[in-house]
Motif scaffolding. Structure first.
Motif, mmCIF file in Angstrom:
data_model
loop_
_atom_site.group_PDB
_atom_site.id
_atom_site.type_symbol
_atom_site.label_atom_id
_atom_site.label_comp_id
_atom_site.label_asym_id
_atom_site.label_seq_id
_atom_site.Cartn_x
_atom_site.Cartn_y
_atom_site.Cartn_z
ATOM 1 N N GLU A 32 20.184 36.959 26.880
ATOM 2 C CA GLU A 32 19.508 36.298 27.990
ATOM 3 C C GLU A 32 20.090 36.843 29.292
ATOM 4 O O GLU A 32 21.151 37.453 29.281
ATOM 5 C CB GLU A 32 19.775 34.791 27.913
ATOM 6 N N PRO A 33 19.417 36.612 30.406
ATOM 7 C CA PRO A 33 19.993 37.070 31.674
ATOM 8 C C PRO A 33 21.285 36.330 31.989
ATOM 9 O O PRO A 33 21.444 35.170 31.607
ATOM 10 C CB PRO A 33 18.907 36.731 32.696
ATOM 11 N N ARG A 34 22.210 36.994 32.641
ATOM 12 C CA ARG A 34 23.485 36.362 33.001
ATOM 13 C C ARG A 34 23.738 36.536 34.486
ATOM 14 O O ARG A 34 23.232 37.484 35.094
ATOM 15 C CB ARG A 34 24.634 37.030 32.234
ATOM 16 N N PRO A 35 24.544 35.621 35.089
ATOM 17 C CA PRO A 35 24.857 35.786 36.502
ATOM 18 C C PRO A 35 25.542 37.131 36.746
ATOM 19 O O PRO A 35 26.357 37.554 35.942
ATOM 20 C CB PRO A 35 25.822 34.630 36.791
ATOM 21 N N TRP A 36 25.209 37.775 37.817
ATOM 22 C CA TRP A 36 25.821 39.036 38.252
ATOM 23 C C TRP A 36 25.578 40.183 37.290
ATOM 24 O O TRP A 36 26.318 41.158 37.280
ATOM 25 C CB TRP A 36 27.331 38.866 38.480
ATOM 26 N N GLU A 37 24.540 40.072 36.500
ATOM 27 C CA GLU A 37 24.261 41.147 35.561
ATOM 28 C C GLU A 37 23.813 42.390 36.331
ATOM 29 O O GLU A 37 22.921 42.319 37.154
ATOM 30 C CB GLU A 37 23.144 40.702 34.618
ATOM 31 N N MET A 38 24.454 43.511 36.048
ATOM 32 C CA MET A 38 24.118 44.753 36.751
ATOM 33 C C MET A 38 23.234 45.660 35.894
ATOM 34 O O MET A 38 22.300 46.284 36.369
ATOM 35 C CB MET A 38 25.395 45.529 37.091
ATOM 36 N N GLY A 39 23.564 45.737 34.619
ATOM 37 C CA GLY A 39 22.802 46.635 33.745
ATOM 38 C C GLY A 39 21.725 45.879 33.001
ATOM 39 O O GLY A 39 21.341 44.779 33.364
ATOM 40 N N MET A 40 21.237 46.503 31.934
ATOM 41 C CA MET A 40 20.218 45.846 31.119
ATOM 42 C C MET A 40 20.890 44.964 30.073
ATOM 43 O O MET A 40 22.069 45.147 29.772
ATOM 44 C CB MET A 40 19.365 46.905 30.435
ATOM 45 N N GLN A 41 20.135 44.060 29.493
ATOM 46 C CA GLN A 41 20.684 43.246 28.412
ATOM 47 C C GLN A 41 21.020 44.146 27.228
ATOM 48 O O GLN A 41 20.312 45.125 26.983
ATOM 49 C CB GLN A 41 19.656 42.215 27.961
ATOM 50 N N PRO A 42 22.075 43.847 26.474
ATOM 51 C CA PRO A 42 22.412 44.667 25.310
ATOM 52 C C PRO A 42 21.233 44.725 24.341
ATOM 53 O O PRO A 42 20.529 43.739 24.158
ATOM 54 C CB PRO A 42 23.590 43.922 24.674
ATOM 55 N N SER A 43 21.034 45.906 23.750
ATOM 56 C CA SER A 43 19.843 46.059 22.915
ATOM 57 C C SER A 43 20.036 45.445 21.540
ATOM 58 O O SER A 43 21.139 45.410 21.004
ATOM 59 C CB SER A 43 19.462 47.529 22.788
ATOM 60 N N ALA A 44 18.940 44.957 20.987
ATOM 61 C CA ALA A 44 18.984 44.334 19.660
ATOM 62 C C ALA A 44 17.816 44.800 18.804
ATOM 63 O O ALA A 44 17.462 44.166 17.831
ATOM 64 C CB ALA A 44 18.961 42.823 19.801
#
Ligand code: CU
Length: 285
Positions: A32-44
């Protein structure tokens, strides 16, 4: 003293920021999105792995180009300004240079094109699917149907902020999650009942428009158990921001148990046009 506590607070803020960037990788909160996320979410899912490596390659290429062009500009400004170079060169052609600045960008574009086509192919070509889910976007909720698990169908609405239980995600949690087994190739048929919607799950590298009167097709293969969140990604009206998607990836045994329960909890839509199509095997063509 006051200054010290200010410093400590600053340090704690920086550490928590760094922590939020580093710690969640691969953890339960990775979907899910997280605060201060800079990159993309880890792939699954396989397509998202390709997207990640393509993004990394492009980042390297654009960084090198920016450094090269900025350096060239700085060099020209210093070396060839009116003071440093009062008598300009009268050169108007330089064959080798002209060939080089044509050929080098072509090579760069070819280097980009190869993984780009690979990615397009992987996203568009559905491998042999183990199961199918039909997704229908509505203003403003999603309908899900499991045609090869007995054809049950259910609606999925966002849980309003006032009804959230502790730990539930604001604007992302739904009343009925989509449940799929882990390591299973899932074909997703996406359509809509009113206006254009888009079914998107960042961790799966998946975004497919649901267009009324038309069925689009996509796929994913979730590689880790957990809950993956997404949102409608086509502006579809007032409550466009309030029709999230939650996909729960569980073990195959847990999925079978859920299907058994869902069959009684969600009755199939008898008389539905899709049922007739399913019986004649034309739904998934
Ligand atoms: Cu929508």
């Amino acid at each position: 003293m006051k200054r010290q506590s200010l410093c400590a607070a600053g340090l704690a803020a920086v550490l928590s920021m760094v922590g939020s960037l580093v710690v969640p990788l691969g953890s339960a909160l990775a979907n899910e999105p997280r605060p201060w996320e800079m990159g993309m979410q880890p792939s699954a899912s396989p397509v998202k792995h390709l997207m990640g490596s393509f993004n990394d390659l492009l980042t390297v290429i654009i960084t090198l180009i920016v450094i090269f062009v900025a350096g060239l500009l700085a060099y020209c400004a210093v070396r060839f300004n009116a003071k440093a170079n009062p008598v300009p060169s009268k050169t108007s052609h330089h064959t080798l240079l002209e060939v080089a600045w044509t050929v080098v960008p072509v090579i760069i574009l070819i280097v980009i094109a190869v993984p780009s086509f690979k990615l397009l192919y992987a996203a568009e070509r559905i491998p042999q699917a183990d199961m199918t889910i039909k997704v229908t976007g509505h203003q403003w909720y999603w309908d899900y149907e499991y045609p090869d698990q007995g054809g049950f169908t259910f609606s999925s609405y966002m849980i309003p902020e006032s009804d959230l239980k502790p730990g539930q995600r604001r604007l992302l949690e739904v009343d009925n999650r989509v449940v799929v087994p882990v390591n299973t190739t899932v074909r997703v048929l996406v359509t809509a009942g009113d206006v254009i919607h888009s079914w998107a799950i960042p961790a799966f590298g998946l975004k497919k428009d649901g267009v009324p009167g038309r069925t689009n097709e996509t796929w994913f293969k979730a590689e880790r158990e957990g809950v993956y969140y997404g949102q409608c990604s086509e502006i579809c009206g007032t409550n466009h921001g309030f029709m999230p998607i939650a996909v729960e990836v569980v073990s195959k045994e847990a999925f079978d148990a859920w299907v058994a329960k869902a069959k009684t909890a969600f009755a199939p839509r008898d008389g539905d046009r899709d049922v007739a199509q399913r019986q004649t095997g034309t739904l998934i063509q």
